[in-house]
Scaffold this active site. Structure first.
Site, PDB file in Angstrom:
ATOM      1  N   ASP A  17      -2.816  -2.822  -4.200  1.00  0.00           N
ATOM      2  CA  ASP A  17      -4.012  -2.009  -4.304  1.00  0.00           C
ATOM      3  C   ASP A  17      -4.014  -1.441  -5.725  1.00  0.00           C
ATOM      4  OD1 ASP A  17      -6.308  -0.471  -3.495  1.00  0.00           O
ATOM      5  OD2 ASP A  17      -4.986   1.265  -3.319  1.00  0.00           O
ATOM      6  N   ASP A  19      -6.212   1.688  -7.160  1.00  0.00           N
ATOM      7  CA  ASP A  19      -6.322   3.138  -7.297  1.00  0.00           C
ATOM      8  C   ASP A  19      -5.223   3.844  -6.501  1.00  0.00           C
ATOM      9  OD1 ASP A  19      -8.683   2.715  -8.756  1.00  0.00           O
ATOM     10  OD2 ASP A  19      -9.893   2.691  -6.937  1.00  0.00           O
ATOM     11  N   ARG A  69     -17.009   1.564  -0.507  1.00  0.00           N
ATOM     12  CA  ARG A  69     -17.753   2.791  -0.789  1.00  0.00           C
ATOM     13  C   ARG A  69     -18.720   3.196   0.328  1.00  0.00           C
ATOM     14  NH1 ARG A  69     -21.589   1.885  -5.417  1.00  0.00           N
ATOM     15  NH2 ARG A  69     -19.719   0.839  -6.210  1.00  0.00           N
TER      16      ARG A  69
END
Length: 249
Positions: A17, A19, A69
Site C-alpha cells: 500500500d 499512503d 474515495r
C-alpha cells in the site's frame, strides 16, 4: 534473525500500500477528509435542522482509511444517517452528492501535495532499496487515484513494476479494498500467485483484503490503527516501521 525479519527470498512478489506504508501522505489524507467533512456537517446540520455529531479522527479509521474515495464518503455518511445522491465522478466539488464530496476532498489533498510535497519514510525507503537489490518484483496497490503523483513526488516510481491505483481499478472494474482483487491483479502482473506474495498495509481494510485473498504473508504497519485492530483484520505480524523487516546481515 529478529522477530520481525522476513525471509524475502522465499516470496515471489511484494505488494505495498502507499499512503501510510511507503509515504506519510495518510496524514495529508486525514487532514483533507477532516476539513471537508467538518465543513459539510456544519452545512448539513443547518439544512436538516439536526445537530450531527462532529467528524473525529476515529471516523477516518472506522469509515475512510484505505477505501476508494467514494466508498469512504458513503460509509461516513451512513454513520451519520445521511443520504445523498450518488452523482457522477465528473461532478464539481461544489455538488451536493457522494461524488461531489469525494472530489471536494481530492482538491484539498492535491493543494497540500503541490504545496508541501512528500518525503517517504526512511525505513520504507531502506526496505524498498534492499528488495530492489535482491531483484524482488514490487508493486504499489493503493485505493487513491493520486498514487502515481505521490510516488513521483517521493522519487520512488522506478522501483515499482506496476501501480494499481484507484483510477486503474475503476477502469478494470476491480472492486476496491477490503476486496482482494487489486492485490491479486498486481501479483498476477508479475506471474505470481496470491499465496506466494506479501502484502504490506496500514489500514484495516487493506489488511482484510490481504487476508481475503489468502496471500502468503500479510504485514500490518501500525501508523495509528493499532496492532490489535490490524491483527483482528488478519495481519500475520505487525511492525511500526518497515526497517524492522530488513534481514540481518
Amino acid at each position: 534473525m529478529a522477530d520481525h525479519t522476513v525471509r524475502w527470498d522465499d516470496w515471489d512478489a511484494v505488494l505495498f500500500d502507499l499512503d501510510g506504508v511507503v509515504t506519510p501522505t495518510a496524514e495529508v489524507h486525514m487532514h483533507a477528509w477532516a476539513a471537508m467533512f467538518s465543513a459539510f456537517l456544519v452545512e448539513q446540520s443547518a439544512t436538516d435542522g439536526i445537530a450531527y455529531p462532529p467528524y473525529t479522527e476515529q471516523d477516518y479509521f472506522d469509515h475512510v482509511d484505505g477505501k476508494p474515495r467514494y466508498d469512504g464518503v458513503r460509509a461516513f455518511l451512513a454513520s451519520r444517517g445521511i443520504t445523498l445522491p450518488e452523482g457522477s465522478p465528473k461532478d464539481p466539488p461544489s455538488a451536493h452528492t457522494v461524488c461531489g464530496l469525494g472530489n471536494r476532498k481530492n482538491d484539498v489533498f492535491s493543494e497540500v501535495l503541490a504545496t508541501d510535497g512528500v518525503v517517504a519514510y526512511p525505513g520504507s525507503v531502506a526496505l524498498v532499496e534492499d528488495l530492489h537489490r535482491r531483484g524482488k518484483p514490487m508493486a504499489i496497490v493503493s485505493s487513491s487515484r493520486n498514487a502515481p503523483a505521490v510516488l513521483a513526488a517521493a522519487g520512488l516510481t522506478d522501483y515499482f513494476g506496476i501501480i494499481v491505483h484507484g483510477g486503474l481499478a475503476a477502469e478494470l472494474g476491480l472492486p476496491g479494498k477490503p476486496a482482494p482483487d487489486t492485490f491479486s491483479y498486481a501479483a498476477a502482473h508479475f506471474g505470481a500467485t496470491d499465496a506466494r506474495s506479501v502484502v504490506l498495509e496500514d489500514a484495516t481494510s487493506g489488511v482484510a483484503a490481504g487476508r481475503a485473498g489468502a496471500f502468503g504473508l500479510v504485514i500490518g504497519v501500525d501508523r495509528g490503527a493499532g496492532p490489535d485492530a490490524l491483527v483482528e483484520a488478519g495481519a500475520d505480524l505487525v511492525v511500526t516501521d518497515l526497517d524492522q523487516l530488513l534481514e540481518e546481515s
